[in-house]
Design an enzyme around this catalytic site. Structure first.
Site, PDB file in Angstrom:
ATOM      1  N   THR A  60     -29.627 -27.269  16.550  1.00 28.19           N
ATOM      2  CA  THR A  60     -30.445 -28.478  16.442  1.00 28.19           C
ATOM      3  C   THR A  60     -30.009 -29.524  17.458  1.00 28.19           C
ATOM      4  O   THR A  60     -28.826 -29.760  17.637  1.00 28.19           O
ATOM      5  CB  THR A  60     -30.328 -29.073  15.022  1.00 28.19           C
TER       6      THR A  60
ATOM      7  N   VAL B   7     -37.462 -23.531   4.987  1.00 33.34           N
ATOM      8  CA  VAL B   7     -37.639 -24.775   5.743  1.00 33.34           C
ATOM      9  C   VAL B   7     -36.281 -25.451   5.860  1.00 33.34           C
ATOM     10  O   VAL B   7     -35.574 -25.614   4.866  1.00 33.34           O
ATOM     11  CB  VAL B   7     -38.644 -25.722   5.046  1.00 33.34           C
ATOM     12  N   GLY B   8     -35.909 -25.818   7.054  1.00 31.60           N
ATOM     13  CA  GLY B   8     -34.631 -26.494   7.277  1.00 31.60           C
ATOM     14  C   GLY B   8     -34.781 -28.001   7.145  1.00 31.60           C
ATOM     15  O   GLY B   8     -35.824 -28.518   6.726  1.00 31.60           O
TER      16      GLY B   8
END
Ligand code: ASP
Length: 215
Positions: free
Chosen positions: A76, A105-106
């Site tokens: 990220t 889902v992060g």
């Protein structure tokens, strides 16, 4: 967000909307290297992100998401910024984590988890195991701590402490880092483990920093 009343679309509906708005549907076939890494991972099927693996090994045929030994990377990139008028903004981009359940889902796409900006107070972003960030509404929490008067670094530290307090043993195996900036342009970061790196660019500074860490 500009063309519909909604703030987030997911899954098949998001795909349909993207195609209707001019995106081309592309094949998501795994490369041969990624297929091999997946076959290797299937032997144990452990969902076990490796802390700071991006610092341990930067190359290899599967970079940036897969490495020769089949371990998973995380990648990220979060950004908080202030313009010349003093307005704050933020962005976050991720390919998520390798070897997750389909549909996972992060934190990165969830406002208040991976990114939060309140132009009155400050902006924050996160990197690391998204599940832990979502559980504490991480970046929203950081901004709320800044609203209470904490410095950006202290606000990030208090959010990290919140994660670690939930499960200290688990936290030893995880990495989460927060990065924040307040309305005065002061910035700070804090992580669970050593190795969370951030860079600062301003009129006075152009530098890479190692964030402080809790464990
Ligand atoms: N935060 C990301 C996620 O959980 C992973 C990363 O830091 O690369 O999806």
């Amino acid at each position: 967000m500009e063309n519909t009343p909604h703030v987030i679309l997911v899954g098949a509906g998001a795909q349909q909307f993207a195609v209707e708005n001019g995106f081309t549907l592309e094949s998501v076939e795994l490369s041969e290297d990624a297929k091999k890494a997946y076959a290797e991972w299937l032997k144990k099927s452990e969902y076990k992100p490796v802390i700071n693996i991006e610092n341990k090994k930067q190359n290899g045929p599967f970079a940036p998401n897969f490495f020769d030994d089949g371990t998973a990377n995380h990648d990220t990139m979060g950004l908080v910024a202030m313009d010349a008028m003093g307005n704050l903004s933020g962005a976050v981009t991720t390919s998520g984590m390798a070897f997750k359940l389909h549909g996972r889902v992060g934190d990165s796409p969830i406002i208040g988890a991976g990114l939060f900006v309140d132009n009155e107070i400050g902006a924050a972003t996160s990197s690391g195991t998204g599940e832990e960030v979502i559980r504490i509404c991480g970046t929203h929490l950081v901004v709320e701590f800044m609203r209470q008067g904490y410095s950006p670094e202290m606000a990030c530290k208090k959010a990290v402490q919140r994660i670690v307090k939930r499960d200290k043993e688990k936290a030893k195996t995880l990495q989460v880092g927060f990065l924040a900036m307040n309305k005065k342009g002061q910035y700070g970061a804090y992580a669970i483990q050593k190795g969370f790196v951030f860079s600062v660019k301003s009129n006075n500074e152009n530098q890479i920093h190692q964030s402080k860490y809790l464990l």
